[in-house]
Scaffold this motif. Structure first.
Motif: not given
Length: 387
Positions: A220-241
């Protein structure tokens, strides 16, 4: 905003960039003997020229950042940001992140300065993904590595086996961070496994019940939010740590859905990363149905690599719960797994009692039975996967 350089060939650009990226950029340029303005110029040009999707960067709290760029480049950069549907801050952050990945520190060893990311996966249930994930994490921590074990399966077996409660619905969790719905610090969700053998080097990010809805919510987020890459969601969450760990191990759900795509993307070979540093580790059984499941998983990996133009390394296979007394089906299947050659079979683990006892006691296997055959097999896998 921009202002002209004295000789007119450059203009001063004022923007924003996350403080962590600013610090990494400053250090990397010093290590490589480069001017920051030249590094950022290369970063922006490479980002604009690349057709590969760049992962979103968490730009919350980005600080003021200024540098000198060739005249006109910043206007071209802003046009590219508009075409890609990202903010100028996001575009600059992506540019710098890609440049850092492509220009590793000369002080790093052959593996680069990224943590090893091991994705333990197989969409077939009951093959021992959780046991293998936990076992190799313990082996790495025992050997002195800082390890984050991520329970990515909403069923939560890994968390339960280590005596850590799952995160309740509607609370801050890894899933909330993946969906961009959290303002919290992911570190606050991490639990230290308190066993003297690991000296506080083994950490667990617990599972959450909300994970059952992850596929649909990412779609849903991929369809609604422009520029949201669903495959990168986990990486973006874990990157800070990530900088806090040497190894990050992902215990995946038995799935071929969007969440699995995000897990596989996380284990891809990043730019500048050595082959075999990160990748997928696949537990299998010595039976025909496991071979079918492996074929399906391999096809998903190959399709994802082709679609996103990336590489995912196969670190190896683990033949789990092996019992030669089951006759020809078991023995012939084992030989077939070994005959593949690449990926190699890193270990054959028998169905022994110590693992079941450790689970019942809610203790890590290598702390409960450190000298057992199963514990030795986990050390063997960790050594083989860490080539």
């Amino acid at each position: 905003m921009s202002s002209p350089y004295p000789n007119g060939d450059r203009e001063k650009v004022a923007s924003k960039l996350p403080s962590a990226l600013q610090q990494q950029l400053k250090i990397r340029c010093a290590e490589l003997g480069l001017d920051i303005q030249d590094a950022v110029t290369t970063a922006v040009n490479d980002w604009r020229a690349s057709s590969r999707p760049a992962p979103d960067i968490d730009t919350a709290g980005a600080r003021s950042f200024s540098t000198w760029l060739p005249t006109g480049l910043y206007d071209q950069f802003k046009e590219s940001c508009g075409e890609r549907g990202v903010s100028y801050t996001q575009g600059l952050a992506q540019s710098v992140r890609v440049w850092l990945d492509a220009n590793p520190s000369p002080r790093s060893d052959a593996r680069g300065d990224e943590p090893a990311r091991i994705v333990v996966c197989n969409q077939k249930g009951g093959v021992g993904k959780t046991a293998v994930s936990a076992g190799i994490a313990q082996a790495y921590a025992e050997a002195g590595k800082r390890v984050l074990l991520v329970d990515y399966d909403p069923q939560g077996h890994l968390s339960e086996q280590l005596g850590v409660p799952q995160i309740e619905p509607d609370h801050d969790s890894l899933v909330a961070h993946m969906r961009g719905e959290s303002d919290g610090d992911l570190r606050e969700l991490v639990t230290v496994i308190e066993e003297e053998r690991f000296e506080k080097r083994l950490h667990l990010l617990p599972s959450c019940f909300d994970g059952f809805l992850l596929d649909s919510s990412l779609g849903i987020l991929s369809a609604q939010k422009r520029g949201f890459q669903k495959e990168a969601a986990l990486e973006m969450a874990l990157r800070p740590i990530e900088p806090e760990y040497d190894v990050i191990i992902l215990d995946c759900p038995p799935s071929l859905g969007i969440a699995m795509d995000a897990g596989l993307y996380y284990g891809r070979r990043r730019r500048g990363e050595a082959a075999g540093h990160s990748g997928v580790l696949i537990p299998v059984l010595a039976e025909d149905s496991s071979a079918t499941a492996y074929t399906m998983l391999s096809q998903q990996i190959e399709d994802l690599c082709e679609d996103l133009r990336m590489e995912i390394d196969y670190l190896g296979l683990v033949v789990n719960l092996y019992d030669s007394r089951r006759g020809y089906v078991a023995t012939s299947s084992l030989e077939q797994w070994k005959s593949i050659g690449d990926p190699p079979v890193l270990a054959v683990i028998s169905d022994l009692k110590e693992q079941r006892e450790a689970v019942r006691m809610r203790r890590p296997l290598l702390a409960y039975a450190p000298h057992s055959d199963q514990a030795e097999a986990m050390r063997q896998i960790a050594k083989g996967a860490g080539r």
